[in-house]
Design an enzyme around this catalytic site. Structure first.
Site, PDB file in Angstrom:
ATOM      1  CB  THR A  43      -0.937   0.057   1.151  1.00 13.73           C
ATOM      2  OG1 THR A  43      -1.666  -1.272   1.334  1.00 13.73           O
ATOM      3  CG2 THR A  43      -1.859   1.215   1.297  1.00 13.73           C
ATOM      4  CE  LYS A 160       1.444  -4.021   7.103  1.00 10.63           C
ATOM      5  NZ  LYS A 160       1.666  -3.197   5.796  1.00 10.63           N
TER       6      LYS A 160
END
Length: 295
Positions: A43, A160
């Site tokens: 991201t 994550k």
């Protein structure tokens, strides 16, 4: 396999093209500062606006710069399982140590669909997979019980977890009792210290783009049970976290890196860089200066 402080790298751009020298330079700077691993094309790396060829070039440059000194966990995600498989296979050919795979956004698969998606990627690419749960961005939540199911697969090696929910990480840790090979990585810099105290193994960090040594030292101290030292580093990085999340990631961190002279501020639409002369731009510059972070 993937433990300690990993940086979710920004992707330097200039005039809407990859700034290849800056990509290599940033990777080198991170390694020199003691970071434990690199994560390109997530991201923070604006992967959603990179073409496939650009995406793979960023991974290639990062792997080349790392030169085996630290692992490269390449972002290779898609909400199209076939495309994710293609990216993961290409990343393996480029020398990545594993791939980071976010939950498929927009499609909103069931928990069974999530298991099938991640399993297909792992088995088709024959490369370790770290799954990524960030429901605030994707619209789908990877539940702890599903994580426990995925953790039984030999090629699905970690998560994550970016909800910032400490009850969530405690539940995952509870369900994984006896599984010491599965890595628990925070995706939320604000809650990193409690995440580690609950049995987490590290972080994939936005903040470490700006201050890699701080995050590496924090994780090293926690791993060695030096909790007073870890606490000190945690509170040192919190003001920086606040500055870097004043707008949606990666807008502030890309702008901060530009203020520090590490890359150009260029971003791709629909994201816009912070105007240095604006109130937000001045606040970001003041925050960096107050923390002793200067070009």
């Amino acid at each position: 396999m993937f433990r300690g402080a990993y940086t979710a790298l920004v992707t330097p751009l200039h005039h809407d093209r990859l700034d290849e020298p800056a990509i290599s330079r940033l990777a080198e700077q991170q390694i020199a500062a003691g970071i434990h691993g690199l994560v390109p094309c997530g991201t923070t790396g604006e992967a959603s606006t990179l073409s496939t060829s650009e995406h793979l070039r960023v991974v290639e440059l990062t792997v080349q710069a790392a030169a085996g000194r630290v692992p490269v966990l390449a972002g290779a995600a898609s909400n199209n399982t076939r495309h994710a498989v293609e990216l993961a296979r290409a990343c393996k050919q480029l020398g990545a140590a594993g791939t980071l795979q976010v939950t498929p956004y927009y499609n909103k698969p069931t928990q069974a669909g999530l298991v099938a998606h991640f399993t297909a990627i792992a088995e088709a690419s024959e490369l370790p997979v770290v799954v990524y749960n960030v429901p605030g961005r994707t619209g789908v939540d990877l539940l702890p019980e599903t994580v426990a199911t995925l953790a039984r697969h030999p090629l699905i090696v970690g998560i994550k977890e970016a909800t910032g929910d400490m009850a969530r990480i405690a539940r995952i840790r509870e369900l994984l009792a006896g599984n010491d090979r599965f890595d628990l990585l925070s995706g939320d810099d604000f809650t990193l210290l409690p995440f580690l105290a609950l049995g987490g193994h590290g972080v994939i960090s936005v903040t470490s783009n700006v201050a890699p040594r701080w995050l590496a030292q924090l994780c090293d101290a926690a791993a060695a049970n030096r909790w007073d030292e870890a606490r000190s580093w945690h509170y040192r990085q919190l003001p920086l976290c606040r500055a870097l999340f004043a707008q949606p990631n990666p807008i502030p961190v890309k702008s901060a890196m530009a203020l520090l002279g590490r890359c150009h501020p260029d971003m791709r639409l629909p994201l816009l860089a912070i105007d240095p002369q604006s109130r937000d731009g001045q606040a970001l510059a003041d925050a960096l200066q107050s923390l002793g972070l200067t070009p």
